[in-house]
Write a protein that holds these residues in place. Structure first.
Motif, PDB file in Angstrom:
ATOM      1  N   SER A   6       0.815  -1.212   0.000  1.00  0.00           N
ATOM      2  CA  SER A   6       0.000   0.000   0.000  1.00  0.00           C
ATOM      3  C   SER A   6       0.846   1.259   0.000  1.00  0.00           C
ATOM      4  O   SER A   6       0.334   2.332  -0.277  1.00  0.00           O
ATOM      5  CB  SER A   6      -0.903   0.009   1.239  1.00  0.00           C
ATOM      6  OG  SER A   6      -1.746  -1.120   1.235  1.00  0.00           O
ATOM      7  N   PRO A   9       4.782   2.649  -3.986  1.00  0.00           N
ATOM      8  CA  PRO A   9       4.574   2.793  -5.424  1.00  0.00           C
ATOM      9  C   PRO A   9       5.905   2.759  -6.161  1.00  0.00           C
ATOM     10  O   PRO A   9       6.935   3.181  -5.641  1.00  0.00           O
ATOM     11  CB  PRO A   9       3.890   4.158  -5.554  1.00  0.00           C
ATOM     12  CG  PRO A   9       4.221   4.882  -4.299  1.00  0.00           C
ATOM     13  CD  PRO A   9       4.340   3.846  -3.245  1.00  0.00           C
ATOM     14  N   SER A  29       1.204  -6.529  -5.884  1.00  0.00           N
ATOM     15  CA  SER A  29       0.871  -5.110  -5.898  1.00  0.00           C
ATOM     16  C   SER A  29       2.021  -4.292  -6.467  1.00  0.00           C
ATOM     17  O   SER A  29       3.194  -4.664  -6.345  1.00  0.00           O
ATOM     18  CB  SER A  29       0.562  -4.623  -4.480  1.00  0.00           C
ATOM     19  OG  SER A  29       0.312  -3.240  -4.470  1.00  0.00           O
ATOM     20  N   ASP A  30       1.674  -3.166  -7.091  1.00  0.00           N
ATOM     21  CA  ASP A  30       2.677  -2.182  -7.487  1.00  0.00           C
ATOM     22  C   ASP A  30       2.582  -0.929  -6.615  1.00  0.00           C
ATOM     23  O   ASP A  30       3.154   0.103  -6.936  1.00  0.00           O
ATOM     24  CB  ASP A  30       2.527  -1.805  -8.964  1.00  0.00           C
ATOM     25  CG  ASP A  30       1.191  -1.145  -9.279  1.00  0.00           C
ATOM     26  OD1 ASP A  30       0.348  -0.989  -8.364  1.00  0.00           O
ATOM     27  OD2 ASP A  30       0.967  -0.791 -10.451  1.00  0.00           O
ATOM     28  N   GLY A  31       1.855  -1.038  -5.512  1.00  0.00           N
ATOM     29  CA  GLY A  31       1.646   0.085  -4.618  1.00  0.00           C
ATOM     30  C   GLY A  31       0.357   0.834  -4.882  1.00  0.00           C
ATOM     31  O   GLY A  31      -0.150   1.543  -4.006  1.00  0.00           O
ATOM     32  N   GLU A  32      -0.187   0.675  -6.100  1.00  0.00           N
ATOM     33  CA  GLU A  32      -1.450   1.319  -6.470  1.00  0.00           C
ATOM     34  C   GLU A  32      -2.527   0.285  -6.794  1.00  0.00           C
ATOM     35  O   GLU A  32      -3.688   0.470  -6.466  1.00  0.00           O
ATOM     36  CB  GLU A  32      -1.232   2.246  -7.682  1.00  0.00           C
ATOM     37  CG  GLU A  32      -0.209   3.344  -7.461  1.00  0.00           C
ATOM     38  CD  GLU A  32      -0.653   4.360  -6.424  1.00  0.00           C
ATOM     39  OE1 GLU A  32      -1.880   4.518  -6.240  1.00  0.00           O
ATOM     40  OE2 GLU A  32       0.221   4.992  -5.801  1.00  0.00           O
ATOM     41  N   THR A  33      -2.133  -0.777  -7.462  1.00  0.00           N
ATOM     42  CA  THR A  33      -3.038  -1.854  -7.860  1.00  0.00           C
ATOM     43  C   THR A  33      -2.746  -3.080  -7.000  1.00  0.00           C
ATOM     44  O   THR A  33      -1.590  -3.472  -6.850  1.00  0.00           O
ATOM     45  CB  THR A  33      -2.839  -2.210  -9.342  1.00  0.00           C
ATOM     46  OG1 THR A  33      -2.969  -1.026 -10.135  1.00  0.00           O
ATOM     47  CG2 THR A  33      -3.863  -3.232  -9.800  1.00  0.00           C
ATOM     48  N   HIS A  34      -3.815  -3.683  -6.442  1.00  0.00           N
ATOM     49  CA  HIS A  34      -3.658  -4.840  -5.564  1.00  0.00           C
ATOM     50  C   HIS A  34      -4.442  -6.013  -6.145  1.00  0.00           C
ATOM     51  O   HIS A  34      -5.664  -5.924  -6.310  1.00  0.00           O
ATOM     52  CB  HIS A  34      -4.186  -4.536  -4.166  1.00  0.00           C
ATOM     53  CG  HIS A  34      -3.652  -3.267  -3.578  1.00  0.00           C
ATOM     54  ND1 HIS A  34      -2.307  -3.010  -3.456  1.00  0.00           N
ATOM     55  CD2 HIS A  34      -4.288  -2.176  -3.087  1.00  0.00           C
ATOM     56  CE1 HIS A  34      -2.128  -1.818  -2.897  1.00  0.00           C
ATOM     57  NE2 HIS A  34      -3.323  -1.292  -2.673  1.00  0.00           N
ATOM     58  N   GLN A  59      -9.753  -3.050  -0.705  1.00  0.00           N
ATOM     59  CA  GLN A  59      -8.620  -2.475  -1.416  1.00  0.00           C
ATOM     60  C   GLN A  59      -8.211  -3.305  -2.623  1.00  0.00           C
ATOM     61  O   GLN A  59      -7.412  -2.850  -3.448  1.00  0.00           O
ATOM     62  CB  GLN A  59      -7.417  -2.332  -0.477  1.00  0.00           C
ATOM     63  CG  GLN A  59      -7.593  -1.295   0.625  1.00  0.00           C
ATOM     64  CD  GLN A  59      -6.383  -1.259   1.537  1.00  0.00           C
ATOM     65  OE1 GLN A  59      -6.323  -1.975   2.539  1.00  0.00           O
ATOM     66  NE2 GLN A  59      -5.406  -0.438   1.186  1.00  0.00           N
ATOM     67  N   ASP A  61      -8.255  -4.808  -6.196  1.00  0.00           N
ATOM     68  CA  ASP A  61      -8.774  -4.399  -7.500  1.00  0.00           C
ATOM     69  C   ASP A  61      -9.281  -5.587  -8.303  1.00  0.00           C
ATOM     70  O   ASP A  61     -10.111  -5.405  -9.204  1.00  0.00           O
ATOM     71  CB  ASP A  61      -7.679  -3.676  -8.297  1.00  0.00           C
ATOM     72  CG  ASP A  61      -7.282  -2.365  -7.649  1.00  0.00           C
ATOM     73  OD1 ASP A  61      -8.062  -1.402  -7.731  1.00  0.00           O
ATOM     74  OD2 ASP A  61      -6.191  -2.312  -7.037  1.00  0.00           O
ATOM     75  N   LYS A 117      -5.685  -2.141 -14.196  1.00  0.00           N
ATOM     76  CA  LYS A 117      -5.025  -0.868 -13.887  1.00  0.00           C
ATOM     77  C   LYS A 117      -3.565  -0.930 -14.324  1.00  0.00           C
ATOM     78  O   LYS A 117      -3.292  -1.167 -15.498  1.00  0.00           O
ATOM     79  CB  LYS A 117      -5.217  -0.517 -12.417  1.00  0.00           C
ATOM     80  CG  LYS A 117      -6.675  -0.246 -12.041  1.00  0.00           C
ATOM     81  CD  LYS A 117      -6.902  -0.091 -10.556  1.00  0.00           C
ATOM     82  CE  LYS A 117      -6.207   1.100  -9.945  1.00  0.00           C
ATOM     83  NZ  LYS A 117      -6.576   1.259  -8.502  1.00  0.00           N
ATOM     84  N   GLY A 118      -2.615  -0.784 -13.402  1.00  0.00           N
ATOM     85  CA  GLY A 118      -1.218  -0.707 -13.802  1.00  0.00           C
ATOM     86  C   GLY A 118      -0.500  -2.026 -13.952  1.00  0.00           C
ATOM     87  O   GLY A 118       0.693  -2.049 -14.273  1.00  0.00           O
TER      88      GLY A 118
END
Length: 264
Positions: A6, A9, A29-34, A59, A61, A117-118
Motif C-alpha cells: 500500500s 509505489p 501489488s505495485d503500490g497502487e493496484t492490488h 482495497q 482491484d 489498472k497498472g
C-alpha cells in the motif's frame, strides 16, 4: 496498519496468505493496484490473513483464479460477494460450478494478455487436472513476477512462457520418496505424481534451471505438501543451482504464508 504494497509505489511486491493443500492465496501489488491470486481460505480466515499483510478486501482491484480446486477457490465467492471484488477466471473454471454467484465476473482467455489498472497479466495454460487451468505472469513497473503452482510437469510451453522473470513463486509439492511411502491411497499417489498432478522438488529444480537464474531476485517454494514434503527438502533441491546461496530463496508456509517481498 498498511502493508508495503500500500505504501511502495514504483516497486512490484508480493506476499502469500498461505500455501499448501489446506489453502492458497497470493497478493501482488505495485503500490497502487492490488491483486489477489486465488483464495483457498474461508471468508473470515481470508480477511484475517489479508489484515495481517496490511490490506482490507475492499482495497483489492481484482481476484484472479487459476483453477477450481477447493484449496484455491474456497473463499473466492464469499470474498467477492461480501466486498464487491471483481473476479477473473476462465470459462472452464466457471463451468465447474464451485464458485457460486459472482457479481463482477470477467473472462480470462488463456494466452491472451489483459491488464488490471497498472498491472499486466499473461495467463498461461498449464498441465493440471482441472477444467481450464492457468497460471500467471504479472508485469508492473518494469518487473515481472511468475506464479507457477499446480503443475503436473514442466512442459516446453511453460518454460517458454515463464522465462525472464524477476521473481518466481514455484511449486515444490512433494518429495517422491515421501509420496511413495506416505499415507495417501495408491490412486491419489498416482494423481499427485502424474503428469497432470503436482511438481516434485526435483522437477522444480529442473524447471528452474531451464528458466535461468540470472534475473531472479526472489524464488519462493510454494504449495508444499503437508504429508509428502518438508521445507528443508525443497530447499535442498534448489540451493545447488544457486551455488549454495540461499539468500534468494524463501518458503511460503501453510499457516504463516510469506511476508511482503519486493522486486527492485
Amino acid at each position: 496498519m498498511r502493508g508495503p504494497a500500500s505504501g511502495a509505489p514504483g516497486r512490484l511486491t508480493f506476499a502469500s496468505l498461505g500455501s499448501g493443500s489446506k489453502g492458497n492465496a497470493t497478493l501482488v501489488s505495485d503500490g497502487e493496484t492490488h491483486l489477489l491470486v486465488d483464495c483457498g481460505f474461508g471468508l473470515r480466515e481470508a480477511e484475517r490473513r489479508l489484515a495481517r499483510l496490511g490490506l482490507h478486501p475492499r482495497q483489492l482491484d481484482a481476484l484472479l483464479v487459476t483453477h477450481e480446486h477447493g484449496d484455491h477457490v474456497r473463499g473466492v465467492g464469499p470474498l467477492a460477494r461480501r466486498h464487491g471484488v471483481p473476479v477473473y477466471l476462465t470459462p472452464g473454471t466457471w463451468l465447474s460450478r464451485r464458485l457460486g454467484e459472482l457479481p463482477h465476473r470477467h473472462w480470462i482467455t488463456p494466452q491472451a494478455r489483459f491488464a488490471v489498472k497498472g498491472l499486466v497479466i499473461d495467463p498461461v495454460t498449464v498441465p493440471h487436472d482441472a477444467r481450464e487451468p492457468v497460471q500467471f505472469c504479472i508485469t508492473g513497473v518494469g518487473q515481472r513476477l511468475g506464479l507457477l503452482t499446480d503443475l503436473g510437469h514442466p512442459s516446453a510451453h511453460v518454460v517458454e512462457a515463464f522465462a525472464g522473470c524477476d521473481g518466481l513463486v514455484l511449486e515444490c509439492n512433494h518429495d517422491p520418496r515421501m509420496l511413495a511411502e506416505g499415507p495417501y491411497p495408491a490412486s491419489l499417489k498416482r494423481r499427485v505424481g502424474g503428469d497432470w498432478g503436482h511438481l516434485a522438488n526435483g522437477q522444480a529444480a529442473w524447471l528452474l534451471q531451464r528458466l535461468g537464474l540470472d534475473r531472479l531476485q526472489r524464488i519462493v517454494c510454494s504449495h508444499l505438501s503437508e504429508h509428502n514434503n518438508r521445507p528443508e527438502l525443497a530447499l535442498e533441491a534448489l540451493v545447488p543451482l544457486l551455488d549454495g546461496d540461499e539468500s534468494r530463496l524463501r518458503v511460503a508456509a501453510q499457516d504463516d504464508g510469506l511476508a511482503w517481498q519486493t522486486l527492485d
